[in-house]
Design an enzyme around this catalytic site. Structure first.
Site, PDB file in Angstrom:
ATOM      1  N   TYR A 118       0.829  -1.214   0.000  1.00 57.34           N
ATOM      2  CA  TYR A 118       0.000   0.000   0.000  1.00 57.34           C
ATOM      3  C   TYR A 118       0.861   1.262   0.000  1.00 57.34           C
ATOM      4  CZ  TYR A 118      -4.083  -2.939   0.695  1.00 57.34           C
ATOM      5  OH  TYR A 118      -5.072  -3.873   0.513  1.00 57.34           O
TER       6      TYR A 118
HETATM    7  C1  LIG Z   1      -0.281  -7.951  -1.540  1.00 54.51           C
HETATM    8  C2  LIG Z   1      -0.930  -8.414  -2.856  1.00 54.51           C
HETATM    9  C3  LIG Z   1      -2.380  -7.931  -2.897  1.00 54.51           C
HETATM   10  C4  LIG Z   1      -0.158  -7.812  -4.041  1.00 54.51           C
HETATM   11  O1  LIG Z   1      -0.783  -8.218  -5.256  1.00 54.51           O
HETATM   12  P1  LIG Z   1       0.095  -8.586  -6.538  1.00 54.51           P
HETATM   13  O2  LIG Z   1      -0.821  -8.907  -7.656  1.00 54.51           O
HETATM   14  O3  LIG Z   1       1.076  -9.628  -6.166  1.00 54.51           O
HETATM   15  O4  LIG Z   1       0.856  -7.188  -6.777  1.00 54.51           O
HETATM   16  P2  LIG Z   1       1.225  -6.554  -8.189  1.00 54.51           P
HETATM   17  O5  LIG Z   1       1.866  -7.591  -9.046  1.00 54.51           O
HETATM   18  O6  LIG Z   1       0.053  -5.858  -8.742  1.00 54.51           O
HETATM   19  O7  LIG Z   1       2.286  -5.485  -7.737  1.00 54.51           O
HETATM   20  C5  LIG Z   1       2.011  -4.134  -7.918  1.00 54.51           C
HETATM   21  C6  LIG Z   1       3.156  -3.323  -7.464  1.00 54.51           C
HETATM   22  O8  LIG Z   1       3.257  -3.446  -6.048  1.00 54.51           O
HETATM   23  C7  LIG Z   1       4.565  -3.830  -5.710  1.00 54.51           C
HETATM   24  N1  LIG Z   1       4.459  -4.749  -4.607  1.00 54.51           N
HETATM   25  C8  LIG Z   1       3.771  -5.902  -4.547  1.00 54.51           C
HETATM   26  N2  LIG Z   1       3.936  -6.486  -3.345  1.00 54.51           N
HETATM   27  C9  LIG Z   1       4.742  -5.640  -2.656  1.00 54.51           C
HETATM   28  C10 LIG Z   1       5.310  -5.663  -1.363  1.00 54.51           C
HETATM   29  N3  LIG Z   1       5.072  -6.665  -0.531  1.00 54.51           N
HETATM   30  N4  LIG Z   1       6.106  -4.635  -1.002  1.00 54.51           N
HETATM   31  C11 LIG Z   1       6.369  -3.601  -1.815  1.00 54.51           C
HETATM   32  N5  LIG Z   1       5.853  -3.527  -3.063  1.00 54.51           N
HETATM   33  C12 LIG Z   1       5.068  -4.539  -3.467  1.00 54.51           C
HETATM   34  C13 LIG Z   1       5.113  -4.547  -6.938  1.00 54.51           C
HETATM   35  O9  LIG Z   1       6.532  -4.457  -6.984  1.00 54.51           O
HETATM   36  C14 LIG Z   1       4.488  -3.756  -8.046  1.00 54.51           C
HETATM   37  O10 LIG Z   1       5.239  -2.579  -8.317  1.00 54.51           O
HETATM   38  P3  LIG Z   1       5.342  -1.939  -9.804  1.00 54.51           P
HETATM   39  O11 LIG Z   1       3.924  -1.629 -10.195  1.00 54.51           O
HETATM   40  O12 LIG Z   1       6.176  -0.725  -9.590  1.00 54.51           O
HETATM   41  O13 LIG Z   1       5.955  -3.012 -10.612  1.00 54.51           O
HETATM   42  C15 LIG Z   1      -0.872  -9.961  -3.008  1.00 54.51           C
HETATM   43  O14 LIG Z   1       0.463 -10.369  -2.948  1.00 54.51           O
HETATM   44  C16 LIG Z   1      -1.660 -10.722  -1.965  1.00 54.51           C
HETATM   45  O15 LIG Z   1      -2.855 -10.905  -2.141  1.00 54.51           O
HETATM   46  N6  LIG Z   1      -1.026 -11.191  -0.906  1.00 54.51           N
HETATM   47  C17 LIG Z   1      -1.679 -11.997   0.122  1.00 54.51           C
HETATM   48  C18 LIG Z   1      -2.821 -11.283   0.808  1.00 54.51           C
HETATM   49  C19 LIG Z   1      -2.457  -9.905   1.325  1.00 54.51           C
HETATM   50  O16 LIG Z   1      -1.441  -9.743   1.969  1.00 54.51           O
HETATM   51  N7  LIG Z   1      -3.326  -8.917   1.037  1.00 54.51           N
HETATM   52  C20 LIG Z   1      -3.110  -7.548   1.440  1.00 54.51           C
HETATM   53  C21 LIG Z   1      -4.369  -7.016   2.040  1.00 54.51           C
HETATM   54  S1  LIG Z   1      -4.290  -6.810   3.766  1.00 54.51           S
END
Ligand SMILES: CC(C)(COP(=O)(O)OP(=O)(O)OC[C@H]1O[C@@H](n2cnc3c(N)ncnc32)[C@H](O)[C@@H]1OP(=O)(O)O)[C@@H](O)C(=O)NCCC(=O)NCCS
Length: 165
Positions: A141
């Site tokens: 976020y």
């Molecule tokens: C966190 C989550 C929603 C990220 O979704 P994702 O589809 O893997 O993320 P994306 O591929 O869209 O990444 C988007 C951007 O965020 C960044 N990003 C993703 N995870 C990140 C992290 N943990 N820390 C920092 N940046 C991160 C990516 O590098 C990417 O950057 P860019 O656009 O500059 O390339 C997913 O990993 C998830 O569902 N995790 C488990 C549940 C969870 O933790 N949900 C969070 C809600 S509380």
């Protein structure tokens, strides 16, 4: 052209197979999401691949909420009244393990912000709040401009100026 379709949660989606690596988020979509929608405490939106309307690739929830002005960063608080401030709440957002790291999280977050921006023409909110489940979620976020709320390590806010045109 998008690789995903985003729509309101429905029975066609295979929620039971969803796994994101966070048991509480999995349990939410398996057991509680449809109940929350029915009770009008959350709207739940799902993403499915263009090619398969049943496969649940990700989801997020939106609800109305409020934060106390004293919980906001000073830079924001000084521009706002002293009573509770209306916000939109992304209660949960998750991407299925096999779809993670491919941009779907950012697509879901952008869609949530678009929906809130649209709704806020009718029902004002001063920002979007999320409760991050762990440090990785907080980093995700923050990557998109959400600010930590003082004294609440898991809670972040995106001011309305960041998503309203
Ligand atoms: C966190 C989550 C929603 C990220 O979704 P994702 O589809 O893997 O993320 P994306 O591929 O869209 O990444 C988007 C951007 O965020 C960044 N990003 C993703 N995870 C990140 C992290 N943990 N820390 C920092 N940046 C991160 C990516 O590098 C990417 O950057 P860019 O656009 O500059 O390339 C997913 O990993 C998830 O569902 N995790 C488990 C549940 C969870 O933790 N949900 C969070 C809600 S509380």
């Amino acid at each position: 052209m998008s690789l995903y379709r985003i729509r309101a949660f429905d029975r066609e989606a295979d929620a039971a197979s969803f796994r994101c690596g966070q048991a509480l988020l999995d349990e939410y979509i398996h057991r509680y999401a449809s109940q929350d929608v029915r009770r009008n405490v959350a709207r739940v939106f799902i993403a499915t691949p263009e090619s398969d309307a049943r496969q649940l690739a990700g989801f997020f929830t939106l609800s109305a909420g409020s934060v106390s002005c004293s919980d906001l960063p000073e830079s924001l608080a000084k521009k706002l009244p002293r009573y509770p401030i209306p916000v939109a709440l992304i209660g949960r957002l998750a991407v299925a393990t096999e779809f993670q790291g491919k941009g779907l999280g950012s697509i879901l977050l952008a869609d949530a912000c678009r929906k809130v921006a649209y709704a806020s023409a009718t029902l004002a909110v001063a920002g979007i709040v999320v409760d991050a489940k762990d440090a990785a979620a907080t980093a995700f976020y923050r990557h998109f401009g959400f600010l930590n709320l003082p004294g609440q390590p898991a809670r972040l806010l995106l001011p309305a100026t960041a998503f309203r045109t």
